[in-house]
Each structure stands twice: as C-alpha cells, then as structure tokens.
Design a protein around this motif. Structure first.
Motif, short mmCIF file in Angstrom:
data_model
loop_
_atom_site.label_atom_id
_atom_site.label_comp_id
_atom_site.label_asym_id
_atom_site.label_seq_id
_atom_site.Cartn_x
_atom_site.Cartn_y
_atom_site.Cartn_z
N GLN A 50 13.21 -4.03 2.65
CA GLN A 50 12.42 -2.81 2.47
C GLN A 50 11.34 -3.01 1.41
OE1 GLN A 50 12.68 0.40 4.28
NE2 GLN A 50 13.44 -1.26 5.57
N ASN A 51 10.74 -4.21 1.44
CA ASN A 51 9.69 -4.56 0.50
C ASN A 51 8.66 -5.41 1.24
OD1 ASN A 51 8.04 -5.35 -1.58
ND2 ASN A 51 9.61 -6.47 -2.71
N ASN A 67 2.95 -0.78 11.60
CA ASN A 67 3.83 0.38 11.61
C ASN A 67 4.98 0.19 10.63
OD1 ASN A 67 4.87 2.89 12.50
ND2 ASN A 67 6.18 1.87 13.98
N LEU A 68 5.58 -0.99 10.65
CA LEU A 68 6.69 -1.28 9.73
C LEU A 68 6.22 -1.24 8.27
CD1 LEU A 68 9.60 -2.25 9.13
CD2 LEU A 68 8.73 -4.60 9.36
N CYS A 69 5.12 -1.92 7.98
CA CYS A 69 4.63 -1.99 6.59
C CYS A 69 4.26 -0.61 6.07
CB CYS A 69 3.43 -2.93 6.51
SG CYS A 69 3.83 -4.67 6.77
N THR A 70 3.66 0.22 6.92
CA THR A 70 3.28 1.57 6.51
C THR A 70 4.52 2.41 6.20
OG1 THR A 70 1.33 1.46 7.93
CG2 THR A 70 1.98 3.62 7.15
N ASN A 71 5.52 2.32 7.05
CA ASN A 71 6.76 3.07 6.82
C ASN A 71 7.46 2.64 5.54
OD1 ASN A 71 6.40 4.52 9.18
ND2 ASN A 71 7.68 3.18 10.41
N VAL A 72 7.49 1.33 5.30
CA VAL A 72 8.13 0.81 4.08
C VAL A 72 7.38 1.25 2.85
CG1 VAL A 72 8.61 -1.31 2.78
CG2 VAL A 72 9.23 -1.17 5.20
N THR A 103 3.68 1.03 -7.65
CA THR A 103 2.23 0.98 -7.66
C THR A 103 1.75 -0.39 -7.23
OG1 THR A 103 2.18 2.56 -9.48
CG2 THR A 103 0.16 1.30 -9.06
N THR A 104 2.38 -1.44 -7.78
CA THR A 104 2.00 -2.80 -7.41
C THR A 104 2.22 -3.03 -5.93
OG1 THR A 104 2.63 -3.57 -9.60
CG2 THR A 104 2.39 -5.24 -7.89
N SER A 105 3.34 -2.52 -5.42
CA SER A 105 3.65 -2.68 -4.00
C SER A 105 2.59 -2.03 -3.13
CB SER A 105 5.02 -2.07 -3.69
OG SER A 105 5.32 -2.19 -2.33
N ALA A 106 2.11 -0.87 -3.56
CA ALA A 106 1.11 -0.17 -2.78
C ALA A 106 -0.21 -0.94 -2.77
CB ALA A 106 0.88 1.23 -3.35
N GLU A 122 6.67 -15.13 -3.31
CA GLU A 122 7.87 -14.32 -3.08
C GLU A 122 7.55 -13.17 -2.13
OE1 GLU A 122 11.07 -11.61 -5.64
OE2 GLU A 122 9.27 -12.41 -6.58
N GLY A 123 8.43 -12.94 -1.17
CA GLY A 123 8.23 -11.88 -0.20
C GLY A 123 7.52 -12.34 1.05
#
Length: 271
Positions: free
Chosen positions: A44-45, A93-98, A265-268, A199-200
């Motif tokens: 979920q990241n 779609n997945l990235c937006t939902n997460v 915030t960083t994730s966004a 990472e990720g």
C-alpha cells in the motif's frame, strides 16, 4: 518420405516459434508491471514507482496507433499498443487509490472542474480547468486521468486527420511515438535520483524491461521495422541499464535509511 516428414516437422517448429514470438511481442511488455503491481498492493505504498512511466507509455502508444494510419506496420504491434494502454490505466487506478488512502490532505485536485459531491469535499465549480501545473498528473481521481488521456487522443487524432497526407508529418509522428517510448525509463530514473534510493521500485520490473527491450529491438531489426523503431529501442535498452546501475549504486552506497515508513506528503509528491 523421410524428407517430407522432416519438412513438416521444421514447418510446425517454425510456426510454433512464430506464435511464441508473436505472443511475447503482444504480452511481453505487460509482464514487467505484474510484480510492481503486486508490490504496491501488498505494501500500500506507491512512492517508489513513478506514475510518469504510465504517462510516457500512454502517449507513446496512442501516437503509435495514430502513426499506423499513415504508415502500415504489423498488426501485432497495434495489439501491443492497445494492451499496453489498458495496462497503464490499471496501474494508474491502483496508484491513485493507494495515494488517496494514505494522503493527509482532503483537497481534491482534478483535470476538468466539476461540482464535488463528496460529503467531505465541496469545491465551487470552475469555468474550465481546475488544476495547477505543480499537480499535473497527480490528480485525486482515476477519472481525471481518463479525461486527460481522452482529450489528448482526440486532439492528436484530429491533427493527424488534417495532416495525414504529409509524409513529413507521418514520419515525425512515428519518430515521436517510438522516441517517447524510448524515454519510458527516464521518469523512474529521475524518481530514483530524487529519492536517492530504489526502494519501492520492483527490480524484477526493471530486469524484465531490459530483457523485453533487448528482445523487442532485435525483433525490429529482424523484421525490418521502420528505422525509428529499432533506433529508439537501443536508446531504451541504455536507459534500462542506467536504472540497473542505480540499483547497484544505491544498495552499495545507501543515501538514506532504508525504511518503508515515509511521510504522506512525500508519498504524494513522488506520484
């Protein structure tokens, strides 16, 4: 008699190889995103995956489909483009939902302004567009991405219709299609550089990129595809190798603590 049997065996073998190669061309481009999709769903990241990769592939494949109206190329490549467009929309779609599930802010960022009916978010209707460029391709709803893609497709299709008789335009369109696809890895390359980490990001995805792009470039050369295809294919392989070097470099010389816990915030911003 033996010669006829041998010829039949060789003929069947060639047909089998041809079918396998065709299947690899059509679906091979999709396979690298399966491990990345699974990683994002599991953690979920989506910070480590750049959604600009999806933008690059959507633009490239839409332009490639339009290029076919001016200069014929194999139907397999057409199906490859159609399937890739669908795959990128699934990834978006997945990235937006997460992102929306983990983002702290409730401010909606949209492509085309509408009255929000969300109970928690009520925004006044704007005249036309409701976004600023700092949030381009970081919208809050999947439908905003779909609207953007449809708008681009309609504009590009109209321009192509008007200039289809121009050989210069058609060749330029073909070059833009394959050159844009050749830049596929650059958003991920920049994302890794910004984060000072890989990472990720699914390493399996990049390895599959590299093997797939190498196979694809060889296929273009063997089938005598237009020069734009194999030239940009070589460029794509070089970018893949650069990302693999980042994997080695950042694992050997870590630039930041390895942790899956990142600020919302960083994730966004990463997306």
């Amino acid at each position: 008699m033996d010669d006829e049997v041998l010829e039949q065996i060789v003929s069947v073998f060639n047909a089998l190889v041809s079918w396998v190669a065709a299947g690899a061309m059509v679906f091979g481009g999709v396979v690298p995103y399966i491990p990345q999709y699974r990683d994002i769903r599991r953690t979920q990241n989506a910070e480590g995956f750049s959604t600009y990769v999806c933008l690059v592939l959507l633009v490239a494949n839409i332009l490639r489909i339009l290029f076919r109206f001016g200069r014929y190329f194999e139907t397999l490549l057409l199906w490859q483009s159609i399937i890739m467009i669908g795959t990128m929309l699934i990834m978006l779609n997945l990235c937006t939902n997460v992102r929306m599930a983990t983002e702290l802010t409730t401010k909606r960022r949209s492509f085309i302004a509408t009255d929000s009916k969300d109970e928690e978010i009520r925004l006044p209707k704007r005249l036309f567009l409701d976004f600023d460029w700092s949030y381009f391709w970081s919208w809050s709803r999947f439908m905003d991405y779909v609207q953007c893609v449809l708008s681009f497709t309609l504009v590009a299709a109209y321009i192509t219709y008007l200039l289809l008789d121009s050989a210069l335009f058609v060749e330029t369109l073909g070059f833009l299609a394959v050159f844009t696809e050749a830049m596929l890895g650059t958003p991920q390359l920049y994302c890794n550089f910004q984060n000072k980490s890989t990472e990720g990001m699914s390493i399996k995805m990049v390895l599959m990129w590299t093997s797939g792009d190498t196979f694809k470039t060889g296929y273009f050369l063997l089938t005598q595809a237009p020069v734009q295809f194999w030239t940009c294919g070589l460029l794509q392989v070089f970018v893949d190798i650069a990302i693999l070097f980042q994997v080695y470099y950042y694992s050997r010389y870590p630039q930041k603590p390895v942790s899956h816990t990142v600020s919302h915030t960083t994730s966004a911003k990463a997306l």
